[in-house]
Design an enzyme around this catalytic site. Sequence first.
Site, PDB file in Angstrom:
ATOM      1  N   HIS A  10      52.275  30.408  49.138  1.00 58.66           N
ATOM      2  CA  HIS A  10      51.900  31.815  49.309  1.00 58.66           C
ATOM      3  C   HIS A  10      52.079  32.489  47.957  1.00 58.66           C
ATOM      4  O   HIS A  10      53.180  32.536  47.416  1.00 58.66           O
ATOM      5  CB  HIS A  10      52.758  32.500  50.369  1.00 58.66           C
ATOM      6  CG  HIS A  10      52.300  33.903  50.669  1.00 58.66           C
ATOM      7  ND1 HIS A  10      51.412  34.182  51.680  1.00 58.66           N
ATOM      8  CD2 HIS A  10      52.592  35.084  50.072  1.00 58.66           C
ATOM      9  CE1 HIS A  10      51.172  35.487  51.701  1.00 58.66           C
ATOM     10  NE2 HIS A  10      51.879  36.062  50.729  1.00 58.66           N
ATOM     11  N   CYS A  11      50.978  33.023  47.414  1.00 62.09           N
ATOM     12  CA  CYS A  11      50.997  33.552  46.053  1.00 62.09           C
ATOM     13  C   CYS A  11      51.111  35.080  46.069  1.00 62.09           C
ATOM     14  O   CYS A  11      50.192  35.764  46.564  1.00 62.09           O
ATOM     15  CB  CYS A  11      49.721  33.147  45.315  1.00 62.09           C
ATOM     16  SG  CYS A  11      49.669  33.701  43.598  1.00 62.09           S
ATOM     17  N   PRO A  12      52.209  35.629  45.555  1.00 58.59           N
ATOM     18  CA  PRO A  12      52.337  37.097  45.526  1.00 58.59           C
ATOM     19  C   PRO A  12      51.368  37.756  44.555  1.00 58.59           C
ATOM     20  O   PRO A  12      51.045  38.936  44.703  1.00 58.59           O
ATOM     21  CB  PRO A  12      53.798  37.306  45.095  1.00 58.59           C
ATOM     22  CG  PRO A  12      54.161  36.062  44.349  1.00 58.59           C
ATOM     23  CD  PRO A  12      53.390  34.957  44.995  1.00 58.59           C
ATOM     24  N   ASN A  28      48.453  38.083  46.695  1.00 57.48           N
ATOM     25  CA  ASN A  28      48.818  38.586  48.026  1.00 57.48           C
ATOM     26  C   ASN A  28      48.084  37.818  49.123  1.00 57.48           C
ATOM     27  O   ASN A  28      47.531  38.403  50.060  1.00 57.48           O
ATOM     28  CB  ASN A  28      48.528  40.083  48.140  1.00 57.48           C
ATOM     29  CG  ASN A  28      49.184  40.697  49.376  1.00 57.48           C
ATOM     30  OD1 ASN A  28      50.238  40.246  49.814  1.00 57.48           O
ATOM     31  ND2 ASN A  28      48.560  41.718  49.948  1.00 57.48           N
TER      32      ASN A  28
END
Length: 314
Positions: free
Chosen positions: A104-106, A109
Site C-alpha cells: 500500500h503506497c502512501p 494513496n
Amino acid sequence: VVCLVAYHIFFMLFVWSYWKTIFTLPMNPSKEFHLSYSDKESLEREPRGESQQEVLRRAAKDLPIYTRTMSGAIRYCDRCHLVKPDRCHHCSVCDKCILKMDHHCPWVNNCVGFSNYKFFLLFLAYSLVYCLFIAATDLQYFIKFWTNGLPDTQAKFHIMFLFFAAAMFSVSLSSLFGYHCWLVSKNKSTLEVFRAPIFRHRTDKNGFSLGFSKNLRQVFGDEKKYWLLPVFSSLGDGCSFPTCLVNQDPEQASTPGGLNSTSKNENHLFPAKPLRDSQSHLLTDTPSWTETSAKAEKGKVGMNNPALTMENET
C-alpha cells in the site's frame, strides 16, 4: 525547441502513469473465491477442527490455488469471507483483499497490485527520466552559478534549487525503480520478498518465477507496442498464476487442455488445476526457461493434500 518537445513528452507520460496508478481501483478476488452463505454458516457454527477443515477443503477443491499458510492451512480471510487466491493479501488500510498485492503506497494513496502494478512501474520510470532530464538540462547553468557566470538575479537561487531537487529525487527514484525491476525479473512482489510463498509441502521464494522473459511478459503483456504506455496489458486475471515448481497431485484429475504437458527437453511439471487461458500459454510456449538450475530441479516435490487446519490470516 528540441528540449521543450522532449520535456513535454516526458512530462505527459509521467503525469499519465501517475494518474493511472492513483485512480486505477485495486482488483479483488472474483465471486468464485467467496464462501457461499451455507459454508459461512457452517464455518461459524462448527468448532475449530475437522469440520471447518472440510468446509474449506470443499470450497477450495476446484480453485486454482497452491499456496498455504505457515501451518499448512488454506489461506482464508475472515474479514472478506473468502478463500484467498495465490499472491492475494488483505490490506489493512483498504480493508479488502487485493489481488497480487505488492504494497500500500502512501505516495499514491492506493494499493499497488495486479491492476496497477505496470502503471506504478512506469510511474517510477518516467519520473526518474523526468528528473534526470531536468538535472541534465540545468547542469550547465548550475556550473555557471558556481563560476559566477550568471547575472546577479533571483533566478540564481531557482537554478540551484532546481538542480539539487532533481538530482536528489533521481538518486532515490533510481534505487526504488531498480528494486522493482529486480522484482519483475524474479516475478516477486514486495510482500513475497519479506515472506516467501508457501506451497503445500515447502517454502519456495522463486515459486512463481518462469524465467526473465516470461516474468516480464506477465507484467507488461505480449504486445511490445503497449509496454511503454500506461494502458493495462498484463496477462491473466490476477486470481491464478502459472508456476513450474508445483508438481501434479496424483490424487487430482488430469488437467484439462493439456496444461500438465511440458515443452521439449524440459522436465517441468505444472499445476493440475486449470489456469486461466491468458496464463496457460506461458507454460506451453516453446522458448526455453532461463532460470533452470540444479537447485530448482532438486527442490521439486510432490503436492499431496495435507491435513488442513483453519487459520485466519489478515
